[in-house]
Design an enzyme around this catalytic site. Structure first.
Site, PDB file in Angstrom:
ATOM      1  CE  LYS B  78      21.735   7.384  25.967  1.00 13.11           C
ATOM      2  NZ  LYS B  78      21.888   7.540  27.430  1.00 13.11           N
ATOM      3  CB  SER B 153      18.189   7.562  28.677  1.00 14.33           C
ATOM      4  OG  SER B 153      19.565   7.796  28.856  1.00 14.33           O
ATOM      5  CB  SER B 177      21.085   6.508  31.338  1.00 11.64           C
ATOM      6  OG  SER B 177      19.937   7.275  31.600  1.00 11.64           O
TER       7      SER B 177
END
EC number: 6.3.5.7
Lengths: 95, 487
Positions: B78, B153, B177
């Site tokens: 990420k 996210s 997330s």
């Protein structure tokens, strides 16, 4: 309205954000809705309840004050938008 | 055999037996990315050359007899974990050109194990969002239905795993997330206990809630990734000095005898719970009972306040954390401004997207003089009550079962202009962050429209093993994880 346009302008200034008229209107309405929802917390009796800022109970994390691996000046400055003589450059602060 | 479809476990076996090389595997993954990235949009940066360099080193290590469970395995990260020399944007224009001069601790650990980093995945800007629509870089599409969101996210990480654009990935979880996008993309996502994994080098969103964890194709892979990243780190003063177990040791098909799972009474009353999700989770609970777990009802009386508490605390912490983006030390600067405060304001307004600005405003408001007690103070007190609910529930059970998200993935654009409705979709995941407890999402079904549904299992502090044990037994007894999206 839960939050006025003037309050949005004030908080934006505290947050160092510029807002145009359109964003102020939109934010006042959206944030107003969110804060109204948050007001449901008023229903909860919290008399005498300690606040939690951290979910795992750790006391202070001490260590010896020794020099360890760290960024050198060149690397620390590598991403600076403006630099000079090993320093960050900012616009003039004192007129 | 399509190499990019392999799990860590399968790829490791082939690498160890020298059936394949890491260079072949990495090239297969990079080719897969080239083939489907345009449709999925999972990556902000693909690091082709770096990845092949690392693959060569991994092959060399293997030829010398040095192989770790992650040697030569292509992973996606990420884009908010610092990778030395590899751009790290947080999907924000304010960090668009930021190249970290150091590695996050988790990245150091992965490199030490000779893992291969193929790229940095898309996300909601600064991890603020549940749909990836708040990325400042691109839109990520759900591999199961390209018109739907992948969740957020860590939507890029979950979509990349689901679409076989990496073997496994790392995400971060502040309010769901990791778990929510894993659920929406039909993969496994684990949020460890707060303090279990070092946050050093993770760009901060809400420091008392953020935690790094794996997004994987299988429960076994999640355990392997946890073995790699968990542990105390002196560089993160909130990481906990506690011994780390071998997470793979609980992966056996012994069933679930002796375990008690709790079903929160309050969760059946959640508004907007999709009937397909409800049915799939009920079936999953039944299956877990059949495997030997005792199932009891528990109560989390403050559940209905979780969203309100979170959306005070997280923006408050964010407003403080994001004060550092001032156009001086790194990132974007509006160079047209000749006065310092003007420069700050113009830089921040130009660099941050609307959701980030909205949360900074909310957080600053909740922390400002006259409002602090009513908002931040009150929310922090209710947070204590939420934690106490879990403590009481965990006196009676080892883990709590629930849906991960109240609905399957929703269409792109549906909620983007209605922040409160978007926030309410985090109802089942937020409490684990507020209480600091671990949570995992495992595939447990599909909606009538063919979208994946996830089962969430949460547990006691530092008891990831119980979650992995339940998740593994459930996974091995079901076929949901074997289905792949067609792209």
């Amino acid at each position: 309205m839960k939050i006025t346009k003037n309050e949005v302008i004030h908080v934006a200034a505290l947050s160092r954000l510029d807002m145009n008229e359109e964003s102020i209107d939109k934010f006042a309405s959206q944030i107003g809705t969110i804060l109204e929802y948050v007001d449901t917390l008023k229903q909860v009796d919290t008399e005498g309840v300690k606040p939690t800022s951290h979910a795992i109970f750790l006391t202070n994390a001490f260590r010896e004050d020794e020099e360890k691996e760290h960024l050198d000046r060149e690397n620390a400055l590598a991403n600076a938008p403006e630099k000079e003589d090993g320093n960050f450059v900012v616009p003039k602060v004192i007129a | 055999m399509k190499l990019y479809e392999l799990t860590i476990e399968e790829a490791h076996k082939l690498l160890k037996e020298k059936e394949i090389s890491s260079q072949e595997l990495t090239q297969a993954v990079l080719d897969r990315i080239s083939a489907v990235e345009e449709k999925v949009g999972a990556y902000v940066t693909v690091a082709d050359e770096l990845a092949m360099d690392q693959a060569r080193l991994a092959d060399k290590a293997i030829s010398e007899g040095n192989i770790s469970p992650l040697t030569g395995i292509p992973l996606a990260i990420k884009d908010l974990m610092c990778t030395k020399g590899l751009r790290t944007t947080c999907a924000s224009e304010i960090l668009e050109n930021f190249v970290p001069p150091y590695d996050a601790t988790v990245i150091k650990k992965l490199k030490k194990l000779d893992a291969v980093i193929v790229g940095k995945t898309n996300m909601d800007e600064f991890a603020m969002g549940s749909s990836n629509e708040h990325s400042g870089m691109k839109i990520t599409h759900n591999p199961w239905d390209l018109t739907c969101i992948p969740g957020g996210s860590s939507g890029g990480s979950a979509a990349a795993v689901a679409a076989d654009m990496c073997i496994s990935s790392l995400g971060s979880d502040t309010g769901g997330s990791i778990r929510q996008p894993a659920s929406h993309c039909g993969v496994v996502g684990l949020k460890p206990t707060y303090g279990r994994v070092s946050r050093f080098g993770l760009v901060a969103f809400a420091s008392s809630l953020d935690q790094i964890g794996p997004v994987t194709k299988s429960v076994t892979d999640a355990a392997v990734m946890m073995n790699a990243i968990a542990g105390y780190d002196a560089a993160d003063s909130t990481s906990v000095p506690k011994e780390t177990p071998d997470y793979t040791s609980v992966l056996n098909k012994d069933g679930l005898n002796g375990l008690t799972v709790g079903i929160p009474r309050e969760y059946s009353e959640v508004e907007g719970l999709d009937p397909d999700v409800s049915a799939a989770v009920k079936d999953a609970i039944k299956k877990i009972q059949e495997m030997g777990a005792e199932c009891i009802e528990v109560s989390l009386p403050h559940s209905k306040y979780v969203v309100a508490v979170y959306y005070v605390i997280a923006p408050s912490e964010a407003s403080s954390n994001l004060a550092r983006y001032d156009g001086v030390k790194y990132g974007f600067r509006d160079k047209d401004k000749s006065e310092l405060t003007d420069m700050y304001r113009s830089t921040r307004s130009g660099g941050f997207g609307p959701e980030v600005q909205r949360r900074i405003i909310i957080g600053t408001y909740c922390l400002s003089a006259g409002y602090y007690d009513a908002y931040y103070g009150k929310a922090s007190q209710v947070r204590t009550l939420i934690m106490e609910d879990f403590n009481k529930a965990f006196e009676k059970c080892d883990a709590i079962l629930s849906p991960t998200a109240p609905t399957p993935a929703f269409p792109i654009g549906e909620k983007v202009d209605d922040p409160l409705t978007m926030y309410l979709s985090d109802i089942f995941t937020l409490s684990a962050n507020l209480a600091g407890i671990p949570g995992i999402s495992v595939p447990c079904g599909f909606s009538a429209h063919g979208l994946p549904i996830g089962l969430q299992i949460t547990g006691k502090h530092f008891n990831e093993e119980a979650l992995l044990r339940i998740a593994y037994n459930f996974e091995q007894a079901t076929d949901f994880h074997k289905k792949k999206p067609s792209l």
